[in-house]
Design a protein around this motif. Structure first.
Motif, PDB file in Angstrom:
ATOM      1  N   GLU A 103       0.692  -1.326   0.037  1.00 33.76           N
ATOM      2  CA  GLU A 103       0.031  -0.099  -0.210  1.00 33.76           C
ATOM      3  C   GLU A 103       0.764   1.219  -0.010  1.00 33.76           C
ATOM      4  N   GLY A 104       1.917   1.136   0.757  1.00 30.56           N
ATOM      5  CA  GLY A 104       2.709   2.664   0.835  1.00 30.56           C
ATOM      6  C   GLY A 104       3.313   2.848  -0.534  1.00 30.56           C
ATOM      7  N   SER A 105       3.837   2.043  -1.151  1.00 32.03           N
ATOM      8  CA  SER A 105       4.503   2.334  -2.458  1.00 32.03           C
ATOM      9  C   SER A 105       3.310   2.727  -3.546  1.00 32.03           C
ATOM     10  N   VAL A 106       2.315   2.074  -3.612  1.00 33.90           N
ATOM     11  CA  VAL A 106       1.238   2.172  -4.286  1.00 33.90           C
ATOM     12  C   VAL A 106       0.745   4.088  -3.978  1.00 33.90           C
ATOM     13  N   VAL A 132     -10.347  -4.987   1.073  1.00 37.24           N
ATOM     14  CA  VAL A 132     -11.716  -5.278   1.114  1.00 37.24           C
ATOM     15  C   VAL A 132     -12.190  -6.744   1.432  1.00 37.24           C
ATOM     16  N   SER A 133     -11.005  -7.691   1.409  1.00 35.45           N
ATOM     17  CA  SER A 133     -11.333  -8.889   1.815  1.00 35.45           C
ATOM     18  C   SER A 133     -11.775  -9.002   3.513  1.00 35.45           C
ATOM     19  N   LYS A 134     -11.485  -7.984   4.059  1.00 39.34           N
ATOM     20  CA  LYS A 134     -11.840  -7.834   5.469  1.00 39.34           C
ATOM     21  C   LYS A 134     -12.711  -6.517   5.589  1.00 39.34           C
ATOM     22  N   PRO A 135     -13.848  -6.680   4.959  1.00 40.68           N
ATOM     23  CA  PRO A 135     -14.835  -5.307   4.895  1.00 40.68           C
ATOM     24  C   PRO A 135     -15.052  -4.758   6.024  1.00 40.68           C
ATOM     25  N   GLN A 136     -14.886  -5.543   7.145  1.00 36.06           N
ATOM     26  CA  GLN A 136     -15.223  -4.937   8.400  1.00 36.06           C
ATOM     27  C   GLN A 136     -14.286  -3.730   9.001  1.00 36.06           C
ATOM     28  N   THR A 137     -12.997  -3.950   8.414  1.00 37.95           N
ATOM     29  CA  THR A 137     -11.841  -2.837   8.759  1.00 37.95           C
ATOM     30  C   THR A 137     -11.398  -2.264   7.522  1.00 37.95           C
ATOM     31  N   ALA A 138     -12.239  -2.275   6.628  1.00 43.87           N
ATOM     32  CA  ALA A 138     -11.802  -1.569   5.428  1.00 43.87           C
ATOM     33  C   ALA A 138     -12.120  -0.117   5.299  1.00 43.87           C
ATOM     34  N   ALA A 139     -13.141   0.307   5.934  1.00 43.17           N
ATOM     35  CA  ALA A 139     -13.606   1.654   5.818  1.00 43.17           C
ATOM     36  C   ALA A 139     -12.562   2.637   6.257  1.00 43.17           C
ATOM     37  N   GLY A 140     -11.992   3.747   5.667  1.00 43.28           N
ATOM     38  CA  GLY A 140     -11.194   4.579   6.058  1.00 43.28           C
ATOM     39  C   GLY A 140      -9.768   4.212   5.651  1.00 43.28           C
ATOM     40  N   ASP A 141      -9.614   3.244   4.674  1.00 42.64           N
ATOM     41  CA  ASP A 141      -8.359   2.754   4.336  1.00 42.64           C
ATOM     42  C   ASP A 141      -7.814   3.705   3.495  1.00 42.64           C
ATOM     43  N   LYS A 142      -6.328   3.923   3.808  1.00 44.33           N
ATOM     44  CA  LYS A 142      -5.836   5.111   3.194  1.00 44.33           C
ATOM     45  C   LYS A 142      -5.806   5.168   1.678  1.00 44.33           C
ATOM     46  N   LEU A 143      -5.518   3.887   1.152  1.00 42.78           N
ATOM     47  CA  LEU A 143      -5.560   3.727  -0.472  1.00 42.78           C
ATOM     48  C   LEU A 143      -6.843   4.161  -0.895  1.00 42.78           C
ATOM     49  N   ILE A 177      -7.654   7.420  -3.967  1.00 41.03           N
ATOM     50  CA  ILE A 177      -8.064   7.135  -5.417  1.00 41.03           C
ATOM     51  C   ILE A 177      -8.485   8.408  -5.890  1.00 41.03           C
ATOM     52  N   LEU A 178      -9.563   9.014  -5.216  1.00 35.09           N
ATOM     53  CA  LEU A 178     -10.210  10.199  -5.862  1.00 35.09           C
ATOM     54  C   LEU A 178      -9.235  11.206  -5.799  1.00 35.09           C
ATOM     55  N   PRO A 179      -8.527  11.590  -4.804  1.00 33.40           N
ATOM     56  CA  PRO A 179      -7.392  12.998  -4.910  1.00 33.40           C
ATOM     57  C   PRO A 179      -6.560  12.574  -6.028  1.00 33.40           C
ATOM     58  N   ALA A 180      -6.366  11.452  -6.341  1.00 31.04           N
ATOM     59  CA  ALA A 180      -5.064  10.897  -7.534  1.00 31.04           C
ATOM     60  C   ALA A 180      -5.775  11.286  -8.726  1.00 31.04           C
ATOM     61  N   VAL A 181      -7.079  10.948  -9.020  1.00 26.13           N
ATOM     62  CA  VAL A 181      -7.795  10.982 -10.104  1.00 26.13           C
ATOM     63  C   VAL A 181      -7.886  12.607 -10.260  1.00 26.13           C
ATOM     64  N   LYS A 182      -8.198  13.496  -9.363  1.00 27.08           N
ATOM     65  CA  LYS A 182      -8.358  14.966  -9.694  1.00 27.08           C
ATOM     66  C   LYS A 182      -6.847  15.446  -9.812  1.00 27.08           C
ATOM     67  N   LYS A 183      -5.996  14.822  -9.388  1.00 23.79           N
ATOM     68  CA  LYS A 183      -4.610  15.384  -9.541  1.00 23.79           C
ATOM     69  C   LYS A 183      -4.454  15.202 -11.208  1.00 23.79           C
ATOM     70  N   HIS A 184      -4.678  14.128 -11.630  1.00 20.27           N
ATOM     71  CA  HIS A 184      -4.560  14.069 -13.427  1.00 20.27           C
ATOM     72  C   HIS A 184      -6.072  14.065 -14.066  1.00 20.27           C
ATOM     73  N   ASP A 185      -6.376  15.288 -13.697  1.00 19.18           N
ATOM     74  CA  ASP A 185      -7.603  15.632 -14.186  1.00 19.18           C
ATOM     75  C   ASP A 185      -7.876  15.592 -15.722  1.00 19.18           C
TER      76      ASP A 185
END
Length: 365
Positions: free
Chosen positions: A134-137, A164-175, A179-187
């Protein structure tokens, strides 16, 4: 020539696959390979130092100036993370690759080095399906160069699948949240937006019980990207309108797994997409208007399939044919909100549209 073709060609050149100045074939130096015992270990953490030694032995070639040596080092690193190894080994290998890749990327090396690292992380992610990358991605998806960021978005899919294979702890995941801010960065890159969607959309072949837990976790981030892209449509046709083609199908499939509030948001967003993208159809170049039509077809079909009370109400959008003039599409799309408001009292008016410039009539060379 299509811009994505140029991106792909640029990637190949920078990776040194066609580099004429490279020396003849040479072998990457360093530790030969990771011990077989490590790959077969139920708990490979005891072999972490040996994995580290092997990976670090390739760093000099991977970050050097010789394209052939870079390619050899990259492929050697990838070859040690293939099928047949234990999950523990793959996870430990991904952990080491992530640390080394993050260190290289933070030094902001040349574009060719960053591309090699992006390919490495992508391939290791495909094999390991480990959250450890996750860090390098996170760094890769925010790279200023489109080819690197595009590879980064591709690398995000297996990592998010692990999250998301562990959906109970996936909410708030950094990656997932990045995704959205990265998409906006490359608008200006609709191809990065398309990979952003793909990174978040779960595989259809997962068991229905798994999808019932995963879909609600990813729906919000996916709708966020779609709403951002709709905001771009308010002033013209954004880059790569085909980016949205597959999204309505996912929204149709996942609708039954969403809570009522999220279902309302799906309906609102699909209506906004039809109204806004449809009204911009007159601004679509000839080679893109069919992509807009297909997206409108799928969006209307998703709304109808999930809401049987609509019956044939949206057939005039679902059955739009290729070749229909953009002005006709715009007229039809402009009526959708008023038509559906009585059926969905929660609907809000779609964003206002400023017609984009008419496409050039000059013939392409």
């Amino acid at each position: 020539m299509n811009r994505r073709v140029w991106v792909c060609i640029g990637s190949i050149v920078w990776l040194g696959l066609l580099a004429g100045r490279a020396r003849a074939q040479i072998a990457a130096s360093g530790v030969g390979s990771v011990p077989i015992a490590a790959k077969n270990a139920v708990d490979a953490s005891a072999y972490r130092s040996q994995i580290q030694d092997f990976v670090e032995s390739q760093v000099s070639a991977l970050t050097g100036e010789d394209p052939i040596a870079q390619k050899a080092a990259r492929e050697k690193l990838i070859s040690e993370c293939t099928g047949g190894a234990t999950p523990s080994y793959l996870d430990n290998y991904a952990l080491v690759i992530d640390a080394v890749a993050t260190d290289i990327l933070k030094r902001n090396p040349s574009l060719r080095v960053r591309l090699n690292v992006a390919v490495l992380v992508n391939e290791v992610g495909r094999s390991s399906r480990s959250k450890a990358l996750e860090g390098s991605v996170l760094i890769l998806i925010n790279d200023p160069a489109e080819p690197v960021a595009l590879r980064g978005m591709e690398s995000a899919k297996p990592v998010i699948a692990a999250v998301v294979s562990k959906p109970q702890t996936a909410a708030g995941d950094k990656l997932m949240n990045a995704i959205l801010p990265a998409v906006k960065k490359h608008d200006k890159s609709g191809f990065i937006a398309a990979e952003g969607y793909r990174a978040l959309i779960p595989e259809d072949n997962l068991p229905p019980t798994d999808l019932a837990d995963i879909d609600p976790v990813v729906l919000g981030p996916i709708l966020d990207i779609l709403n951002y892209r709709i905001s771009l449509y308010t002033t013209g046709i954004p880059d790569n309108p085909s980016a949205e083609t597959d999204v309505p199908t996912f929204l149709y499939r996942s609708y039954k797994n969403a809570a009522p509030a999220l279902q309302h948001r799906i309906v609102q967003t699909l209506v906004d997409l039809i109204c806004v993208a449809g009204q911009q159809a007159p601004a679509a170049p000839k080679d893109e208007i069919d992509e807009v039509i297909q997206t409108l077809n799928y969006a209307a079909a998703a709304l109808t399939a999930n809401n049987p009370n609509l019956d044939t109400s949206l057939d005039f959008i679902t059955h739009l044919n290729k070749g229909i003039p953009g002005s006709v599409i715009a007229q039809k799309a402009a009526t959708v909100y008023d038509l559906l408001k009585p059926r969905f009292p929660f609907l809000q008016p779609p964003p206002a549209v400023t017609p984009g410039p008419a496409p050039s009539t000059k013939s392409e060379k």
